[in-house]
Write a protein that holds these residues in place. Sequence first.
Motif, PDB file in Angstrom:
ATOM      1  N   ASP A  66       0.818  -1.212   0.000  1.00  0.00           N
ATOM      2  CA  ASP A  66       0.000   0.000   0.000  1.00  0.00           C
ATOM      3  C   ASP A  66       0.854   1.266   0.000  1.00  0.00           C
ATOM      4  O   ASP A  66       0.360   2.360   0.301  1.00  0.00           O
ATOM      5  CB  ASP A  66      -0.934   0.009   1.218  1.00  0.00           C
ATOM      6  N   ASN A  67       2.128   1.106  -0.312  1.00  0.00           N
ATOM      7  CA  ASN A  67       3.071   2.230  -0.390  1.00  0.00           C
ATOM      8  C   ASN A  67       3.277   2.932   0.956  1.00  0.00           C
ATOM      9  O   ASN A  67       3.639   4.114   0.994  1.00  0.00           O
ATOM     10  CB  ASN A  67       2.635   3.256  -1.437  1.00  0.00           C
ATOM     11  N   ARG A  68       3.089   2.211   2.028  1.00  0.00           N
ATOM     12  CA  ARG A  68       3.350   2.772   3.354  1.00  0.00           C
ATOM     13  C   ARG A  68       4.772   2.427   3.793  1.00  0.00           C
ATOM     14  O   ARG A  68       5.255   1.316   3.570  1.00  0.00           O
ATOM     15  CB  ARG A  68       2.342   2.239   4.368  1.00  0.00           C
ATOM     16  N   LEU A  69       5.415   3.386   4.424  1.00  0.00           N
ATOM     17  CA  LEU A  69       6.774   3.210   4.910  1.00  0.00           C
ATOM     18  C   LEU A  69       6.738   2.737   6.358  1.00  0.00           C
ATOM     19  O   LEU A  69       5.987   3.280   7.175  1.00  0.00           O
ATOM     20  CB  LEU A  69       7.551   4.527   4.838  1.00  0.00           C
ATOM     21  N   PHE A  70       7.577   1.747   6.678  1.00  0.00           N
ATOM     22  CA  PHE A  70       7.667   1.213   8.033  1.00  0.00           C
ATOM     23  C   PHE A  70       9.114   1.352   8.508  1.00  0.00           C
ATOM     24  O   PHE A  70      10.044   0.962   7.795  1.00  0.00           O
ATOM     25  CB  PHE A  70       7.278  -0.267   8.064  1.00  0.00           C
ATOM     26  N   VAL A  71       9.297   1.895   9.701  1.00  0.00           N
ATOM     27  CA  VAL A  71      10.642   2.009  10.260  1.00  0.00           C
ATOM     28  C   VAL A  71      10.524   1.974  11.783  1.00  0.00           C
ATOM     29  O   VAL A  71       9.539   2.449  12.349  1.00  0.00           O
ATOM     30  CB  VAL A  71      11.338   3.303   9.779  1.00  0.00           C
ATOM     31  N   THR A  72      11.509   1.376  12.439  1.00  0.00           N
ATOM     32  CA  THR A  72      11.447   1.214  13.881  1.00  0.00           C
ATOM     33  C   THR A  72      12.330   2.238  14.593  1.00  0.00           C
ATOM     34  O   THR A  72      13.308   2.743  14.040  1.00  0.00           O
ATOM     35  CB  THR A  72      11.886  -0.198  14.309  1.00  0.00           C
ATOM     36  N   GLY A  73      11.974   2.523  15.842  1.00  0.00           N
ATOM     37  CA  GLY A  73      12.751   3.440  16.662  1.00  0.00           C
ATOM     38  C   GLY A  73      12.556   3.146  18.137  1.00  0.00           C
ATOM     39  O   GLY A  73      11.687   2.366  18.528  1.00  0.00           O
ATOM     40  N   TYR A  74      13.357   3.798  18.967  1.00  0.00           N
ATOM     41  CA  TYR A  74      13.374   3.544  20.407  1.00  0.00           C
ATOM     42  C   TYR A  74      13.184   4.858  21.161  1.00  0.00           C
ATOM     43  O   TYR A  74      13.788   5.882  20.828  1.00  0.00           O
ATOM     44  CB  TYR A  74      14.711   2.915  20.786  1.00  0.00           C
ATOM     45  N   ALA A  75      12.349   4.795  22.205  1.00  0.00           N
ATOM     46  CA  ALA A  75      12.164   5.938  23.098  1.00  0.00           C
ATOM     47  C   ALA A  75      11.635   5.436  24.437  1.00  0.00           C
ATOM     48  O   ALA A  75      10.756   4.569  24.479  1.00  0.00           O
ATOM     49  CB  ALA A  75      11.193   6.949  22.495  1.00  0.00           C
ATOM     50  N   ASP A  76      12.218   5.949  25.514  1.00  0.00           N
ATOM     51  CA  ASP A  76      11.743   5.649  26.874  1.00  0.00           C
ATOM     52  C   ASP A  76      11.678   4.144  27.162  1.00  0.00           C
ATOM     53  O   ASP A  76      10.744   3.663  27.810  1.00  0.00           O
ATOM     54  CB  ASP A  76      10.354   6.270  27.102  1.00  0.00           C
ATOM     55  N   GLY A  77      12.647   3.415  26.662  1.00  0.00           N
ATOM     56  CA  GLY A  77      12.735   1.995  26.968  1.00  0.00           C
ATOM     57  C   GLY A  77      11.960   1.086  26.043  1.00  0.00           C
ATOM     58  O   GLY A  77      12.103  -0.138  26.112  1.00  0.00           O
ATOM     59  N   ASN A  78      11.135   1.635  25.156  1.00  0.00           N
ATOM     60  CA  ASN A  78      10.288   0.823  24.288  1.00  0.00           C
ATOM     61  C   ASN A  78      10.629   1.001  22.811  1.00  0.00           C
ATOM     62  O   ASN A  78      11.144   2.039  22.390  1.00  0.00           O
ATOM     63  CB  ASN A  78       8.812   1.186  24.491  1.00  0.00           C
ATOM     64  N   GLY A  79      10.288  -0.040  22.045  1.00  0.00           N
ATOM     65  CA  GLY A  79      10.441   0.015  20.600  1.00  0.00           C
ATOM     66  C   GLY A  79       9.115   0.352  19.941  1.00  0.00           C
ATOM     67  O   GLY A  79       8.046  -0.049  20.422  1.00  0.00           O
ATOM     68  N   TYR A  80       9.184   1.095  18.840  1.00  0.00           N
ATOM     69  CA  TYR A  80       7.983   1.495  18.112  1.00  0.00           C
ATOM     70  C   TYR A  80       8.179   1.265  16.618  1.00  0.00           C
ATOM     71  O   TYR A  80       9.279   1.459  16.092  1.00  0.00           O
ATOM     72  CB  TYR A  80       7.669   2.979  18.342  1.00  0.00           C
ATOM     73  N   VAL A  81       7.085   0.877  15.960  1.00  0.00           N
ATOM     74  CA  VAL A  81       7.043   0.865  14.502  1.00  0.00           C
ATOM     75  C   VAL A  81       6.309   2.130  14.072  1.00  0.00           C
ATOM     76  O   VAL A  81       5.162   2.360  14.466  1.00  0.00           O
ATOM     77  CB  VAL A  81       6.308  -0.373  13.951  1.00  0.00           C
ATOM     78  N   TYR A  82       6.984   2.959  13.280  1.00  0.00           N
ATOM     79  CA  TYR A  82       6.390   4.170  12.733  1.00  0.00           C
ATOM     80  C   TYR A  82       5.932   3.862  11.309  1.00  0.00           C
ATOM     81  O   TYR A  82       6.719   3.362  10.490  1.00  0.00           O
ATOM     82  CB  TYR A  82       7.394   5.314  12.722  1.00  0.00           C
ATOM     83  N   VAL A  83       4.681   4.166  11.022  1.00  0.00           N
ATOM     84  CA  VAL A  83       4.109   3.935   9.695  1.00  0.00           C
ATOM     85  C   VAL A  83       3.819   5.296   9.072  1.00  0.00           C
ATOM     86  O   VAL A  83       3.041   6.086   9.621  1.00  0.00           O
ATOM     87  CB  VAL A  83       2.815   3.091   9.771  1.00  0.00           C
ATOM     88  N   LEU A  84       4.447   5.576   7.933  1.00  0.00           N
ATOM     89  CA  LEU A  84       4.309   6.861   7.255  1.00  0.00           C
ATOM     90  C   LEU A  84       3.743   6.659   5.866  1.00  0.00           C
ATOM     91  O   LEU A  84       3.919   5.602   5.256  1.00  0.00           O
ATOM     92  CB  LEU A  84       5.669   7.560   7.135  1.00  0.00           C
ATOM     93  N   ASP A  85       3.102   7.698   5.339  1.00  0.00           N
ATOM     94  CA  ASP A  85       2.717   7.633   3.931  1.00  0.00           C
ATOM     95  C   ASP A  85       3.841   8.195   3.073  1.00  0.00           C
ATOM     96  O   ASP A  85       4.898   8.603   3.585  1.00  0.00           O
ATOM     97  CB  ASP A  85       1.375   8.323   3.685  1.00  0.00           C
ATOM     98  N   ALA A  86       3.640   8.239   1.764  1.00  0.00           N
ATOM     99  CA  ALA A  86       4.703   8.635   0.842  1.00  0.00           C
ATOM    100  C   ALA A  86       5.059  10.111   0.928  1.00  0.00           C
ATOM    101  O   ALA A  86       6.051  10.545   0.342  1.00  0.00           O
ATOM    102  CB  ALA A  86       4.300   8.288  -0.593  1.00  0.00           C
ATOM    103  N   THR A  87       4.263  10.887   1.676  1.00  0.00           N
ATOM    104  CA  THR A  87       4.565  12.305   1.868  1.00  0.00           C
ATOM    105  C   THR A  87       5.251  12.574   3.200  1.00  0.00           C
ATOM    106  O   THR A  87       5.549  13.719   3.523  1.00  0.00           O
ATOM    107  CB  THR A  87       3.285  13.160   1.794  1.00  0.00           C
ATOM    108  N   GLY A  88       5.480  11.523   3.979  1.00  0.00           N
ATOM    109  CA  GLY A  88       6.115  11.686   5.272  1.00  0.00           C
ATOM    110  C   GLY A  88       5.149  11.904   6.421  1.00  0.00           C
ATOM    111  O   GLY A  88       5.562  12.179   7.550  1.00  0.00           O
ATOM    112  N   LYS A  89       3.845  11.767   6.166  1.00  0.00           N
ATOM    113  CA  LYS A  89       2.847  11.936   7.221  1.00  0.00           C
ATOM    114  C   LYS A  89       2.778  10.686   8.078  1.00  0.00           C
ATOM    115  O   LYS A  89       2.717   9.568   7.559  1.00  0.00           O
ATOM    116  CB  LYS A  89       1.476  12.203   6.598  1.00  0.00           C
ATOM    117  N   LEU A  90       2.779  10.864   9.389  1.00  0.00           N
ATOM    118  CA  LEU A  90       2.675   9.733  10.307  1.00  0.00           C
ATOM    119  C   LEU A  90       1.253   9.188  10.304  1.00  0.00           C
ATOM    120  O   LEU A  90       0.291   9.898  10.601  1.00  0.00           O
ATOM    121  CB  LEU A  90       3.068  10.162  11.725  1.00  0.00           C
TER     122      LEU A  90
END
Length: 403
Positions: A66-90
Amino acid sequence: MQRFFLILIVVLTFISAQSQVQWRNDRTGVYNETGLMKSWPAEGPELLWHFNGLGRGYSSVSIDKDNRLFVTGYADGNGYVYVLDATGKLLQKVAYGPEWDSDGYVGARSTVMHGDGKFYVVSGLMELSCYDSQSFKMLWKKNYARDFGAKNTAHGWNGPPLIVDDKLIIAPGGKDYHIVALNKSTGDVIWKSKGATENDMAGYATCIYINDEKMHPQVVAMMSDHVIGVDISNGDLLWWYPHTNRFREHPNTPEYHDGKVLGMSDYGVGSIMLQLVNGGGNVRLAWENANMSHKTGNTLRFGDYVYGSGERTNWHCVDWETGKTMYSDASVGVGSIIAADGLLYIYSEKGEMALVRPNHEKLDVVSKFNVTLGTEQHWAHPVIYQGVLYVRHGDTLMAYKIR
């Protein structure tokens, strides 16, 4: 009419298959893009957008159908998957649990994988989670230590799972679970495979799948002390070859081409090329190159040569067939490498992004610019999709127009 619909199904299947970007696209690092720029302005290609707020991490972008971008990151001890569209919108932020916070290199590591309406993420603490791609509901979870007797690596788990048909292939390295095939929908064990020795552990890298008509279909993995091949249908161990270093770590994904498997390493042992024989039922050493030493940037085969960099050997080109080093060059900092539309893309640990012409006589840099946004190490591998170059630098994801 029936023939028309058959052709249409094939075309749509091809388009669908091409519309997903996994780890290093298809693990080779070669992206199926055309019409890309053959040089860049001095300041670099146009920055379309950037997204701040990923937290700490080194994982690459992956892209679903569906052309969605997936990338992981870390904050406050937890891991998150960030899902963005092709314009960079979360679009979505999915918490998947505690993440790696030891050894000074805190943050998310593994690239998100996609398959049949699901996505999979593995934490540095060896928790593998499966989510529904639309509802973002967790469907199942496995723990490599608890479920498979695995021991973590010194720098946290990294290798993303490998998807082959209905199987999700992982390499925990446990005594009885060196390689495991899970049902990708349920997480149930389909088969498990022992390694060459009981003391072999995971080697940090992800597995590859060899589906060459000349070879027995198999999964190849770099464990801590051996490169191994196992039967994809039942997990039977087909072959193994010793290859280790003082830290027993091999972060780079193996490469396969025309009956040969390249295993890259560092810490004084370099790389080996294995020739598969007897239809992939066994291997023999084709060559070894102690100076072809890699940590995390991977190599890339382009034609008859393989390109890459290492802590001790700078950027280099090696003959795929013979292992002969063609050159070694320090004009660009060491780092990761991908390719698209006939050119190489180098992202150095110094923050340089270079466009390079494949040339077995010299490091032929066409254009270069500095990545100035983001935080900490420049370790995430770049990604190319639909004419856009995605560069993740710590807390920031950047999208550059290169078509």
